[in-house]
Design a protein around this motif. Structure first.
Motif, short mmCIF file in Angstrom:
data_model
loop_
_atom_site.label_atom_id
_atom_site.label_comp_id
_atom_site.label_asym_id
_atom_site.label_seq_id
_atom_site.Cartn_x
_atom_site.Cartn_y
_atom_site.Cartn_z
N GLN A 195 -2.00 3.19 -5.22
CA GLN A 195 -2.19 4.23 -6.22
C GLN A 195 -2.17 3.66 -7.64
OE1 GLN A 195 0.74 7.33 -6.08
NE2 GLN A 195 -0.20 8.54 -7.70
N SER A 196 -1.21 2.77 -7.91
CA SER A 196 -1.10 2.19 -9.24
C SER A 196 -2.37 1.46 -9.64
CB SER A 196 0.08 1.22 -9.30
OG SER A 196 1.30 1.90 -9.29
N LEU A 197 -2.89 0.68 -8.72
CA LEU A 197 -4.10 -0.09 -9.02
C LEU A 197 -5.31 0.82 -9.14
CD1 LEU A 197 -2.20 -2.43 -8.31
CD2 LEU A 197 -4.11 -3.53 -7.13
N MET A 198 -5.41 1.80 -8.26
CA MET A 198 -6.59 2.67 -8.26
C MET A 198 -6.60 3.58 -9.48
SD MET A 198 -6.88 3.52 -4.17
CE MET A 198 -8.51 4.30 -4.29
N GLU A 199 -5.43 3.98 -9.96
CA GLU A 199 -5.36 4.83 -11.15
C GLU A 199 -5.95 4.15 -12.38
OE1 GLU A 199 -1.46 7.67 -10.27
OE2 GLU A 199 -1.23 5.83 -11.44
N THR A 200 -5.89 2.84 -12.43
CA THR A 200 -6.45 2.12 -13.59
C THR A 200 -7.97 2.27 -13.65
OG1 THR A 200 -6.74 0.01 -12.40
CG2 THR A 200 -4.60 0.41 -13.46
N GLU A 201 -8.58 2.66 -12.53
CA GLU A 201 -10.03 2.84 -12.50
C GLU A 201 -10.41 4.28 -12.11
OE1 GLU A 201 -11.62 -0.26 -10.02
OE2 GLU A 201 -11.31 -1.76 -11.58
N LYS A 202 -9.41 5.18 -12.30
CA LYS A 202 -9.63 6.61 -12.02
C LYS A 202 -10.16 6.85 -10.60
CE LYS A 202 -10.34 7.98 -16.85
NZ LYS A 202 -9.82 6.71 -17.40
N ALA A 203 -9.63 6.07 -9.67
CA ALA A 203 -10.00 6.23 -8.27
C ALA A 203 -8.91 7.03 -7.56
CB ALA A 203 -10.19 4.87 -7.62
N ASP A 204 -9.24 7.57 -6.38
CA ASP A 204 -8.36 8.47 -5.65
C ASP A 204 -7.77 7.78 -4.42
OD1 ASP A 204 -7.02 10.54 -4.46
OD2 ASP A 204 -8.77 11.87 -4.28
N VAL A 205 -6.45 7.57 -4.42
CA VAL A 205 -5.79 6.89 -3.31
C VAL A 205 -5.89 7.71 -2.02
CG1 VAL A 205 -3.48 7.87 -3.68
CG2 VAL A 205 -3.73 5.57 -2.68
N LYS A 206 -6.09 9.03 -2.13
CA LYS A 206 -6.20 9.87 -0.94
C LYS A 206 -7.48 9.59 -0.15
CE LYS A 206 -3.39 13.62 -2.84
NZ LYS A 206 -3.36 15.04 -3.28
N LYS A 207 -8.39 8.86 -0.77
CA LYS A 207 -9.63 8.52 -0.09
C LYS A 207 -9.54 7.20 0.67
CE LYS A 207 -12.58 11.12 -3.27
NZ LYS A 207 -13.73 11.06 -4.23
N VAL A 208 -8.32 6.63 0.72
CA VAL A 208 -8.07 5.41 1.48
C VAL A 208 -7.50 5.79 2.84
CG1 VAL A 208 -6.80 3.24 1.60
CG2 VAL A 208 -7.64 4.07 -0.61
N ASN A 209 -8.03 5.22 3.89
CA ASN A 209 -7.50 5.43 5.24
C ASN A 209 -6.41 4.39 5.47
OD1 ASN A 209 -7.14 6.25 7.89
ND2 ASN A 209 -8.81 4.94 8.65
N ASN A 210 -5.17 4.84 5.45
CA ASN A 210 -4.02 3.93 5.51
C ASN A 210 -3.46 3.90 6.93
OD1 ASN A 210 -1.64 2.51 5.04
ND2 ASN A 210 -1.30 3.49 3.06
#
Length: 344
Positions: free
Chosen positions: A165-180
């Motif tokens: 989430q921390s890394l993705m927020e820097t590029e306004k990306a959504d961590v919920k779209k990652v299949n974990n």
């Protein structure tokens, strides 16, 4: 001690008896004189201590093996045994007094301190965080935004999703779209050949291994996207009890370890040979290549090997708090110390 005392008394007895007798003591040969001197200089008894690794032996640990096998620990009066962790892990073994020293991580100690685990970091083994998210180049993951729609293989810890989430927020990306998903005991190479697109690795080992395998990867380092994630991993640690009751022993251990890592910095090839000889099951080519990559990063831009900065401990604790990974009060001044590092 008893043997030394006995030798001293015996020597005094011989001298006194010789002085009181009427006949002169026969002249000793050079060989006899040498033997007498050796008897008088009884070897100093070494203090046995145990250091437990965080994982299987690798180049994060080279300095410890060098210090043991080159005699740096012995010069400090220590007989050091290097062991692998039990089920409780290195931190619990150290905190419980089952090992005097251990290899730990800043994230473990930060969390542990808020749960009254009395463990303290003594030295940063590597000055900057060399971990990050890796993926085969054909997955085309070149930045955190590219994590969207991909499958991440991890271990199911809250830390992992928070880092994503921390890394993705820097590029306004959504961590919920990652299949974990969890990959269990599978390694990076096995996982990314099945249903996994990317995983969290330490480049010094897995990344270098990928180079040797000629399996190119894209690497996204945590520290490149957040200064708060440039934490110390791994570190050397001990317990509060050791520091309070045996500070001289702690200082001796850290001095020997520092000499070992300084040797590995200056002579990576020779240091790698020492690790390979000590742990012959390791891939020798990987150890050599990993050591070459890692040796300049042990100290990096620090004034000396092992030095830790308070800001690094504060920043990472703040990050954990921001992501609801840390509860309770964290005191950075009790979590680490530079006091036992050799004076520069």
């Amino acid at each position: 001690m008893k043997k030394s005392l006995w030798l001293i008394c015996l020597t005094l007895f011989i001298v006194i008896a010789g002085c009181s007798g009427k006949t002169e003591e026969p002249t000793k040969t050079a060989e006899q004189s040498g033997e007498a001197a050796q008897q008088q200089e009884a070897p100093k008894e070494l203090t046995k201590v145990k250091v437990v690794l965080d994982w299987t032996p690798n180049t994060n640990h080279t300095g410890l093996y060098v210090a043991r096998d080159k005699g740096f620990f012995k010069e400090q009066g220590l007989d050091v045994e290097i062991v692998q962790p039990g089920e409780g892990g290195a931190d619990m073994m150290v905190a419980a007094g089952n090992a005097e020293f251990g290899v730990s991580y800043q994230e473990n100690i930060t969390l542990g301190r808020t749960h009254n685990v009395p463990i303290v970091s003594l030295a940063a083994i590597i000055q900057h965080n060399t971990s990050g998210f890796a993926s085969p180049v054909d997955k085309n993951i070149k930045s955190p935004k590219d994590f969207e729609g991909k499958t991440y293989g991890g271990w199911g810890s809250p830390n992992e999703e928070a880092m994503l989430q921390s890394l993705m927020e820097t590029e306004k990306a959504d961590v919920k779209k990652v299949n974990n998903v969890s990959i269990g005991s599978a390694d990076y190479f096995t996982a990314t050949k099945s249903n996994i697109d990317f995983a969290w690795i330490y480049y010094a080992w897995t990344g270098v291994e990928a180079e040797l395998r000629k399996e190119p990867m894209n690497m996204i380092y945590l520290k490149d996207y957040s200064s708060k994630l440039d934490y110390y991993t791994p570190v050397l640690a001990t317990s509060e009890k050791m520091i309070a009751e045996k500070p001289d022993l702690v200082r001796a251990f850290v001095k020997g370890a520092a000499e070992g890592y300084e040797f590995a910095i200056q002579k990576p090839d020779e240091a790698a040979d020492i690790l390979i000889k000590a742990e012959p099951d390791l891939n020798a080519d990987l150890v050599k290549a990993s050591q070459k990559w890692l040796s300049p990063r042990y100290q990096d831009d620090a004034a000396a090997w092992g030095v830790q900065k308070r800001d690094v401990w504060v920043n990472y604790a703040d990050w954990m708090t921001e992501h609801k990974l840390l509860t309770g009060t964290f005191d950075p001044d009790k979590a680490f110390t530079n006091d036992f590092l050799p004076k520069q």
